[in-house]
Every structure is written in C-alpha cells, then in structure tokens.
Design an enzyme around this catalytic site. Structure first.
Site: not given
Length: 472
Positions: A266, A442-444, A446
């Site tokens: 994401p 990567d929002h998983r 960070v």
C-alpha cells in the site's frame, strides 16, 4: 594423436532462479579455437547483461542459437570439439580459484558423496546442475530441461543441419518455410511470415528477409494489396502503420516487478518543497576544494548523504515485509539503490553498505554505478539486496512524482529539479534555489509519522547542512 569428442554446453542459471536468457551476441564463430574461461557470448537475463565464459578449451563446432533468440535454462547453446580428457574440472587448479566471474549460486558439494551416499552434483564453471539429495530423490527442476551439470555430454562428431519447418497455420506445403529462430524473431517483431518474400534456398525465409520486410522492402502480394487502400499520408516515414517492440529482458522484468509492487504494497506519497540554496552553495564550495578535485559532485550526492543520515534516526524506512514468515525485517545497514535509465530499460543497482561511506567515497560510488548502468554492464549482484532507493527525476526537468517502490523495499525518494524561484527568506521575498522531494513508502511498514519525520530530516539537512551536527 589424441582422440577428440563433442561436448555440449547448456545455458546455465545465471542467478536467482532465472528460467531464460536472450543470446545478444556471439564472441566466437564455428571453427574458432577457445581457451578455458574465454568469453564466448553476451547474454541478457531479466536483470542484466552477462558475459558467458567457456567451460572448455577446444574448437567451436556448432552454435545452436542465433543472436536475438530467447533460450530456456538447460538448453544446449554451443558444442565444442575437445580432447577426450578435457572438460570442466572438478578439482585442482582451474576450478574455484579460476572460475569465471558470473553471478550464480555457490556450489560446495563434492562430485561424489562419501561411501554409501549418493553422488551429489558436480559444479560446472558456469551455473550448476540439479542436486541429488541424501534421500536419493533428485531435486525438482523444470520439466524437459536437463541439468546444467550434465552440460558435458559425449556424442559422435557430426554436422547438424538447421531444422526447417513450415511457419504458419495453413496446410503443409502452402505455408512459408523457415527455421525456428526465424519464426521466433518474426513473432517477436510482429511480422506475419505469409507476407514476407523468401530469398533463401528452396523458398526458405531468412532472418534478413524478415528484417527487409520490416524496413519497408518487397512484401507478399496480399500485403501490397491491403496497403494500397491506406492513404499515402498515413504511411509517410516508416512505411508502416505501427511498430511492435518485444517485451523482454530488463524491461519485462521491471514491468512485472512494478506491477507486483504497486498491487502488493500500500503506497503512500508525501511531498516536501525545500529551499536548498545553502546546500547548493556548499556543493559549489566542495567542487572548488582540493579534496574533491577530479571527483564528480551533484545534487544527488548531497541528497544521498542526507538520506543515509536521516535513516539513522528513522530506521523503519530501511525494512522489508516478510509475508511468508509474517515478520518485519529491519536492516542495520543500507544498500542504497539508484534508479538508472539505460538503453535496455530502468534498472535500480545499489551501492552496498552505503551508510559506511564518506561523502567523497559516496560520490565516487555514484559515478561508477551510473556509468556501469549506462554501459549495460550492471551485474545481477548489483541489482539485488537493495534496502531503500532514490530516483532522480530532476535531470528530466520534472519537479515531483509518485514513485513506485522497488520490490522488497520500504521507501523510495524522488529528487525533483532544482529551480530558481521567488521564496520567502528572512521575512522578504528573494530568488532562491528550490526543489521538491517526493517520498513513497509502504504503509504496512511505515506509518505517517515515521515517513513525515524522515522526509523532514532530509529536508532540514538540505536546507541547512549544519543541521547534521544535531543528528549524528
């Protein structure tokens, strides 16, 4: 007079489980005498162009594939006539110490196991064969592909004529005749062989015939009739309506990797516009110093150093999501990837342990990396193991973008163009040097706070290089 035999060399796996490679060029011809480890071909994998060394000393008797042909790993590509005691040695001089410098998994198994144990694979000079496990069950390998470890096969010397097969879908006898490599070439460039005029013996269509057709040469009568209905203005220039370029090699690999990244991780992108006048003044001062004389310094050099310093305070951006193990892997080192546009497509080679380099060493590493990439000499090892990347879109005059993550990395920073712009400075409007930084992450791995703090740290260093004293 010593006896000779014919031995085949099969295309090896050139690293990381690649299943095919394209023959770019042969450095030898039939009848040439070659020595062990002499470069015989240049091949392109999905990641890089690699020079292929000879596993034998002998005479070239047959080149099985033409340049431009994509070959599966394990398929024969060249036959040698060698002395009956020649071949890839399994021990003694000329093995590990003198093996060609081709990136492939290391092989440490002996050619034969201990007494009572099944024999294990014998390393070839390039690539490796299938392993026979201690259980007696051979390791899995692609169907119908012989292991590269069996590259040396003894057979009588013979002259092998090219296989000529019909090339079309109509009844046999009415289809144009060509060899498999020519049909493959025609398919790759989008040419219908029924439209090509054959000049080869007995009506054989050659590669030159296909190329001549692409260049606007004589075509089949049906093609001429269909083109007669097209307005002349539409055919000006190339003489054809469209051009097809095969999707292969580095471009094919990059496309697949970007699709996987875009639809797996994401992405979040943040932007920061910074007054980098102090950093540009520092850059000019360093260029004029004795220490940096003869070394190439660019805005990318300073940005790269700023990224490395900011990562010390924000380690979450140097991490990887391990889906199989359901773990977040945080790297305690930085292999800094630099996106490079090359004639064969976009590549992202990386500088190993960049966080341990001084500014001068980093500048030299960036220069070497880009020159190697543009020359098409980047190795698979240089393209693997990256932990975070930078893409310099400013060299194209672009201010900002939304870069896609290099697969397996948590973040990528896009560096925009440095522009002279009106800017607020000490309470007044002044002409300053300004650039925009675009950070995708990567929002998983960070969250928004971590990404924002990292980007703010990079911006602070470029806006006031003295801020480094408060960060290290």
């Amino acid at each position: 007079m010593s006896a000779t035999m014919i031995k085949e060399f099969r295309l090896p796996d050139l690293g990381e489980g690649l299943t095919e490679s394209e023959i770019l060029s042969w450095k030898v011809a039939v009848g040439d005498t070659v020595s062990l480890n002499q470069v015989i071909a240049e091949v392109e994998t999905a990641k890089a162009v690699v020079e292929l060394p000879s596993p034998f000393a002998g005479v070239i008797r047959e080149l099985h594939e033409q340049p431009g042909t994509i070959v599966e790993v394990g398929k024969p590509i060249v036959s040698f006539e060698v002395a009956d005691d020649a071949g890839a040695p399994s021990s003694g001089p000329g093995t590990a110490a003198s093996s060609p410098a081709v990136s492939s998994p290391a092989v440490s198994s002996p050619a034969a196991g201990q007494e009572g144990e099944p024999a294990r694979r014998q390393p070839n000079l390039v690539g490796y064969g299938a392993v026979v496990e201690s259980s007696g069950r051979p390791a899995r390998r692609p169907r119908n592909l012989s292991p590269v470890g069996e590259a040396a096969q003894t057979k009588p010397a013979e002259t092998k004529a090219p296989v000529v097969e019909p090339a079309g879908t109509g009844p046999v006898g009415t289809r144009p005749r060509s060899t498999p490599p020519v049909r493959k070439f025609a398919k790759d460039v989008g040419v219908d062989l029924t439209l090509v005029t054959a000049t080869g013996p007995q009506g054989l269509i050659t590669r030159e015939d296909v190329q001549h057709f692409l260049n606007g040469g004589p075509a089949h009568a049906a093609a001429a009739a269909s083109e007669a209905t097209v307005p002349d203005a539409a055919l000006q220039g190339t003489g054809k309506r469209e051009t097809r370029t095969p999707i292969k090699g580095v471009r094919k690999f990059t496309a697949a990797a970007m699709v996987q990244s875009a639809f797996t991780a994401p992405h979040v992108t943040e932007f920061l516009t910074v007054d980098v006048t102090p950093a540009m003044e520092l850059l000019a001062k360093l260029k004029g110093s004795h220490e940096f004389s003869g070394h190439k310094l660019t805005p990318l050099t300073l940005v790269a150093k700023a990224v490395l310093i900011a990562l010390r305070r924000n380690p979450a951006l140097s991490a990887r999501w391990d889906e199989a193990e359901q773990e977040i892997v945080t790297f305690n080192y930085v292999n800094l990837g630099i996106a490079a546009a090359t004639p064969r497509g976009l590549t992202v080679p990386n500088i190993k342990d960049a966080d341990s380099l001084s500014l001068l060493q980093l500048a030299d590493a960036l220069t070497g990396l880009t020159e190697t990439a543009r020359a098409g000499k980047t190795t698979p090892a240089d393209l693997s193991g990256g932990t975070i990347s930078i893409t310099n879109i400013g060299v194209f005059g672009i201010d900002a973008g939304t870069p896609i993550l290099n697969p397996g990395e948590a973040a990528i920073l896009a560096l925009g163009a440095v522009r002279n712009m009106p800017w607020e400075y000490q309470g007044q409007v002044a002409l300053r040097q300004v650039l925009t930084l675009s950070l995708s992450f990567d929002h998983r791995l960070v969250d928004g706070e971590q990404g924002s703090r990292f980007l703010a740290d990079v911006g602070s260093i470029l806006a006031d290089p003295g801020m480094v004293l408060t960060m290290v």
